[in-house]
Design an enzyme around this catalytic site. Structure first.
Site, short mmCIF file in Angstrom:
data_model
loop_
_atom_site.label_atom_id
_atom_site.label_comp_id
_atom_site.label_asym_id
_atom_site.label_seq_id
_atom_site.Cartn_x
_atom_site.Cartn_y
_atom_site.Cartn_z
N CYS A 141 44.53 -18.28 -15.60
CA CYS A 141 43.09 -18.24 -15.84
C CYS A 141 42.57 -19.28 -16.82
O CYS A 141 41.38 -19.36 -17.07
CB CYS A 141 42.69 -16.84 -16.31
SG CYS A 141 43.54 -15.55 -15.37
N HIS A 272 36.34 -16.10 -23.28
CA HIS A 272 37.01 -15.75 -22.02
C HIS A 272 36.38 -14.44 -21.55
O HIS A 272 36.03 -14.31 -20.39
CB HIS A 272 38.51 -15.60 -22.25
CG HIS A 272 39.29 -15.23 -21.04
ND1 HIS A 272 39.36 -16.04 -19.93
CD2 HIS A 272 40.05 -14.15 -20.75
CE1 HIS A 272 40.14 -15.46 -19.01
NE2 HIS A 272 40.56 -14.31 -19.48
N HIS A 309 35.42 -13.07 -12.68
CA HIS A 309 36.54 -13.79 -13.27
C HIS A 309 37.07 -14.75 -12.20
O HIS A 309 37.78 -14.33 -11.28
CB HIS A 309 37.62 -12.78 -13.67
CG HIS A 309 38.77 -13.38 -14.39
ND1 HIS A 309 39.16 -14.68 -14.27
CD2 HIS A 309 39.64 -12.83 -15.29
CE1 HIS A 309 40.21 -14.92 -15.03
NE2 HIS A 309 40.53 -13.81 -15.66
#
Lengths: 708, 349, 99
Positions: A141, A272, A309
């Site tokens: 990620c 994040h 996400h």
């Protein structure tokens, strides 16, 4: 060696996301408080307890692109559309510029799911006619954040324009894996609020990056400046972050230092903010560590409420949200904030509209599985940077596990034996590195840990005390561990996607071995995993070298190439080679050994060996005549002949291909090791290593002795 | 000290006590790992900051100490409870030839240990030493200046051992007590912890540890390795080859169970109690007994008797016999002040 | 006890060995089956499995024993030892027999 002095600006941007195709629609959605989270229709969510995802609606895509039939085409299409917009905005499409100086860095977590992560980059480069290096960063990620950072590095002497970003698809596999890990929220992702949990998303984003001077020269207005970046490893767990927040803090601190700023100058943080209880709490701890008492006064928002996400594309798309609002001096809000969750940022910008806020510098954070953290500093404009000389890079230690076994002296013999043809012998990891827990380590990870431990042993360096946070790890590889991938896909086949194996899912990101290795050896400094097809190991070595050259907060970087045999797919290549690099003179060298440095290197396009060679010799400041030996392989021998001005048969050419039974990632790392061995034994004054080539990037490295 | 309020605090908020039973040793020098590795019956997979829970065994493979080993850079720290006072030092002296031994320092001369146990122990600790401690994983430790904070615990709740220089333990305790008000901080003692350990099937070196049973009978194989040489490995190997005849089993009873009572299956002797105590949470007695292998299973109705003719019914059960609240508390998401929002299952299984 | 002791304990042993196999094969626990004691804690203490392991265990047990653990039953709080898992399987079997 070039130094990190160039001011880097963004001259173009493109996006494909659940809230808009194109930067314009994306900005409108931000302004109007729209999220892109909707029930998933692309595959059945019946086996799962969650049905939400931030998908790019099919009808948007159909309007723009030809019929797609699979996720791999979808990933390419997202990227292609975003890249097209970025180039157009930068005024570079159809440009007559030297495409050999245009590079591409793509961040992706699962790529096209065909276990050929580098092909997305090579396809894109081919499609757009880029002829410079096409490198893929795959750190789950945090991939595209890291990709943008690497783009900065490439602008320091390896390219004139770098297109950097990322792409990932909300595939059934990704959804099943995240679901199995229990991190998906039953409602729309509500970072820092309730309920806890994340919503998976997809998309692509690309930025065009150039040196500020070049952009000014051609009259391209900068959207923003990329002032610096930082990376770190949690060295903690496959999927949970280091709960002390230390890992994330290190990445931010490194980025701020890289940008030449003080923490107090950061006016906004785009976190994040995945929405899971673990992540959000850890991030807030990290921010408190970095900003101290001032942390409460900084707006900290997460764009995952809008975008979901987006996995490998998260970094670039979230950075885009900042870039689009920064000129207006406002910050994106955190959507779906329905009440404070304890241990979260004091000011999460809970709202559905952007908030006006004066700031010059923003920090963009992302954290990925395997504990890879990346932080980017974006600024409203670039500023002159203090001149920092690059530090020379010394080769401290070597470790290799391949057909020759574990012993370096055997490697030297094997490489010279024309009859050599042995597979890697079995070995016990406990013999190489005692007290590492072997539970759940797949072969790729074992080979990597073994090679890295051997390299540290060879260097005589123990990673302890403060060195742990200043020691990094960069891996080059081409495939996932077939054992782990097999386990994951088998679990889906046997038990259905609703019951896939979370343990195996955690291991199907390309950076999983790096995560385990950093944990085993306590390497908490910068970490990255890249792929560029064959030669990836050498690519990792050169990326590690730029870290040593440019980052004062780094004292040691282990660089490795790893391959795991996969007989089912016909891939027998197996091995790992690891090189320990440090600033020259930093550590003592065992007696009886000449000091060896990486005197110069080049990174160029897949068919541009001559440029790679030119860069390397220019950096090393030596003439081709000085080279005694060439290691590695090149697609086109005539280039070498032309370069050396004589038939290059005169110069011995040696390759470790036989030791790895193929040429993927590890071979080029072993070629580098073989070259380093002849330098430090005094047998050779200067050696050249070449690697890579089609389809992604060519690398060249010159090793010489060093007198301090 | 009144047992019930102490246990209540351990089970529902947080309790504090001086951990006087702990022997703290530091092994340093170039032979540190080798020494510790020879002593410990388990493969040591330890990186800096990590701990492992194991045992010290004597030549007959009987436990001498219940041991946490912690790795601090190149040094190792033992936090141990010994079978009888002096057992550990005497064990070291007889099994470590001086020449091939690390430097061993008894930290009790310079340090004191305070123990915190309870589902919100992490929160009180975080309030006093800083929020970084809140996410400290089980069996790891953090160093905050002169304070070592080890996360362990033998009650089934969050548990921490705080080791500080003797000159600072008083102040540390005062700070914990001062901050403890909003957490309903209670005082506990070893007896309260031992009762909680019993309910949670945590090994007690002073009770079942004195029953002449090896780790095989005591269900402690997870703390040892059968692939390593260590003090007691030969005896253990022999016992394993012979096979065990008894296994430690958990029992409950409405009536009092004595610490050495025989256990019967009908008229036949099935084994012997080695540890017993009254559980306030359950309102009944909980015990551990070494039972023959036919009866070492949960769900059996047996009896125990101290006197002939007066058998008391007991039932074998699956431990742990408490639904620890700590299992349902998430430091990332919860707080003592808002604990009413947490849906705990009933305390009793 | 309604059923004879021996068939009860035999049933338990059979179930225990199946759980041990899951731990060894699926969760990569590096122990021989007879080294995993029936009251050994699975999570935190004992075998030291983490939260991801527990999800894997729950999924594997559901597949192996045909039981439903996830909905409504907090897996970790329920499956603390091998004996707990066996208790749960036996009680589910009894429920479905009684149903």
């Amino acid at each position: 060696m070039s130094s990190r002095n160039a001011e880097v600006v963004v001259t173009g941007a493109g996006a494909v996301s659940a809230i808009g195709i194109g930067c314009g629609p994306l900005l409108s959605s931000l302004d109007e408080g729209r999220d892109g989270i909707r029930p998933i229709t692309r595959f059945s969510t019946h086996p799962f307890s969650v049905n939400l995802g931030a998908t790019v609606p099919d009808d948007w895509l159909r309007g723009l692109s030809p019929q797609y039939s699979s996720d791999s085409d979808l990933c390419f299409d997202f990227a292609r559309i975003a890249l097209t917009e970025a180039l157009w905005q930068a005024g570079l499409e159809g440009d007559g510029r030297d495409q050999f100086k245009t590079a591409l860095v793509v961040g992706t977590s699962l790529g096209d799911l065909k276990n050929q992560h580098h092909r997305l980059a090579s396809r894109l480069a081919g499609h757009f006619g880029f002829k410079g290096p096409a490198i893929t960063i795959s750190t789950a990620c945090s991939s595209s954040n890291n990709a943008i950072g690497l783009a900065r590095d490439l602008l320091d002497g390896f390219a004139d324009v770098v297109v950097a970003g990322g792409a990932d698809v909300l595939s059934l596999e990704a959804f099943a894996g995240f679901h199995a890990l229990g991190v998906l929220s039953p409602a729309k992702c509500a970072p820092f609020s309730r309920p806890a949990g994340t919503t998976l998303g997809e998309g692509a984003g690309f930025l065009v990056l150039e040196r500020a001077a070049d952009a000014a020269c051609r009259g391209a207005p900068p959207l923003a400046a990329v002032s610096g970046y930082g990376l770190s490893a949690d060295a903690f767990h496959e999927t949970s972050p280091d709960p002390s927040g230390g890992g994330v803090a290190r990445a931010i601190q490194m980025a701020i230092l890289d940008a030449g700023l003080a923490p107090g100058e950061i006016g906004y943080v785009n976190a994040h903010g995945s929405g899971t209880a673990n992540n959000d709490a850890v991030e807030w701890l990290a921010l408190q560590r970095v900003f101290g008492a001032g942390a409460g006064g900084i707006p900290v928002s997460s764009s995952k409420g809008h975008l979901g996400h987006c996995q490998g594309a998260a970094g670039v798309l979230e950075a885009l949200c900042v870039l689009l609002l920064m000129p207006r001096q406002s910050v994106p809000p955190t959507l779906h904030h329905r009440g404070v969750r304890p241990r979260c940022p004091e000011d999460p910008v809970a709202s559905d509209r952007p908030r006006p806020h004066p700031y010059r510098h923003a920090a963009c954070l992302n954290s990925g599985f395997g504990g890879a953290n990346a932080a980017l500093i974006l600024s409203t404009s670039s500023s002159p940077r203090p001149v920092r000389a690059a530090r020379p890079v010394e080769i401290m230690g070597l470790g290799a596990v391949a057909g020759h076994g574990l012993n370096l002296s055997e490697l030297g013999k094997a490489i010279e034996d024309p009859e050599f043809d042995q597979p890697m012998p079995a070995y016990e990891i406990d013999r190489v590195i005692p007290n590492v827990d072997p539970r759940g380590l797949d072969p790729a990870t074992r080979h990597l840990i073994a090679a890295a431990a051997l390299a540290l042993g060879d260097a005589g360096i123990a990673v302890r005390g403060p060195l742990k946070e200043r020691a990094g790890l960069v891996i080059g590889t081409t495939r996932l561990s077939s054992q782990s991938a097999g386990e994951f896909y088998r679990s889906i086949a046997e038990r259905g996607p609703g019951s896939c194996s979370p343990l195996a899912f955690a291991r199907i990101t390309l950076n999983a071995p790096a995560g385990s290795c950093s944990k085993a050896l306590m390497l908490k400094g910068p970490t990255s995993t890249l792929t560029s097809g064959p030669g990836s190991g050498l690519g990792a070595v050169l990326y590690a070298a730029t870290m040593i050259a440019n980052w004062e907060s780094v004292d040691l970087v282990l660089a490795a190439g790893v391959d795991e045999a996969d007989s089912s797919a016909g891939g027998l290549t197996e091995g790992a080679g690891c090189i320990a690099l440090a600033p020259a003179g930093k550590f003592p060298v065992p007696p009886g050994r000449e000091r060896a440095v990486l005197a110069g290197f080049g990174i160029a396009g897949p068919e541009d060996l001559s440029a790679a060679l030119g860069q390397a010799f220019a950096m090393a400041g030596i003439l081709p005549d000085s080279v005694d030996l060439i290691f590695g392989s090149a697609d086109d021998k005539s280039v070498l002949e032309h370069f050396f001005g004589r038939p290059s048969q005169k110069l011995p050419r040696l390759s470790c291909r036989k030791l790895c039974r193929g040429d993927e990632a590890a071979t080029s790392a072993l070629d580098f090791i073989a070259a380093a061995l002849v330098i430090r034994s005094g047998e050779s004054r200067a050696a050249l290593v070449v690697g890579g080539g089609r389809p992604c990037a060519t690398y060249a490295a010159i090793l010489t002795g060093w007198r301090s | 000290m009144a047992l019930e309020p102490a246990i209540e605090a351990i089970r529902s908020s947080v309790a504090l006590r001086p951990a006087g039973e702990l022997v703290c040793l530091e092994f340093s020098g170039p032979l540190a790992f080798e020494t510790v590795d020879r002593l410990c019956p388990i493969e040591l997979y330890l990186r800096h900051g990590q701990m492992q829970h194991t045992l010290l065994l004597d030549d007959d493979a009987l436990p001498v100490a219940d041991l946490y080993v912690a790795c601090h850079e190149e040094d190792f720290i033992f936090l141990a409870e010994e079978r009888e006072p002096g057992a550990i030092m005497s064990h070291l002296r007889s099994h470590l030839p001086a020449a091939r031994r690390a430097e061993v320092k008894d930290l009790r001369a310079t340090h004191g240990v305070i123990a915190l146990d309870g589902p919100f122990a992490w929160e009180l600790l975080g309030a006093v030493v800083g929020p970084e401690i809140i996410g400290l994983p089980y069996l790891t430790f953090a160093r905050l200046d002169s304070l070592f904070c080890f996360r362990g615990g033998k009650t089934g709740e969050f548990g921490y051992y705080l080791m500080a220089p003797l000159t600072e333990t008083g102040e540390l305790e005062a700070r914990l007590v001062e901050a403890g008000g909003p957490f309903d901080l209670g005082r506990s003692d070893l007896a309260a912890v031992e009762q909680c350990s019993l309910e949670n099937f945590f090994f007690n070196i002073r009770r079942e540890g004195r029953s002449k049973a090896t780790p095989l009978e005591l269900q402690l194989q997870w703390r040892i390795s059968h692939h390593k040489d260590f003090v007691g490995s030969q005896a253990l190997k022999k016992r394993r080859e012979r096979g065990i005849e008894h296994r430690l089993t958990c029992l409950t009873s409405r009536e009092e169970v004595g610490a050495d009572d025989p256990v019967f299956a009908g008229p036949d002797l099935a084994g012997c109690v080695v540890n017993a105590g009254f559980s306030f949470a359950r309102g009944e007695w909980v015990a551990l007994a070494l039972l023959d292998l036919h009866h070492a299973y949960p769900g059996l109705d047996l009896s125990c008797g101290g006197e002939p003719g007066l058998p008391r019914p007991v039932r074998t059960v699956t431990p742990p016999v408490i639904n620890n609240r700590s299992l349902h508390v998430s430091p990332q998401a919860h707080a003592y002040a808002t604990r009413s929002e947490i849906r705990f299952p009933p305390l009793v299984v | 006890m309604e059923i004879p002791l021996e068939s009860y304990t035999q049933r338990r042993e059979e179930l225990l060995s199946r759980v041990r196999k899951i731990l060894i094969d699926r969760l990569h626990v590096r122990r021989a089956p007879d080294e995993i004691d029936p009251d050994t804690s699975l999570f935190l203490s004992g075998l030291g499995l983490d939260s991801v392991d527990m999800v894997e265990l729950v999924i594997a047990c559901e597949a192996e024993f045909g039981v439903r653990i996830r909905s409504g039953t907090a897996g970790r709080a329920r499956l603390r030892t091998l004996n707990n898992v066996v208790d749960f399987v036996i009680s589910e079997e009894e429920k479905s027999r009684g149903a």
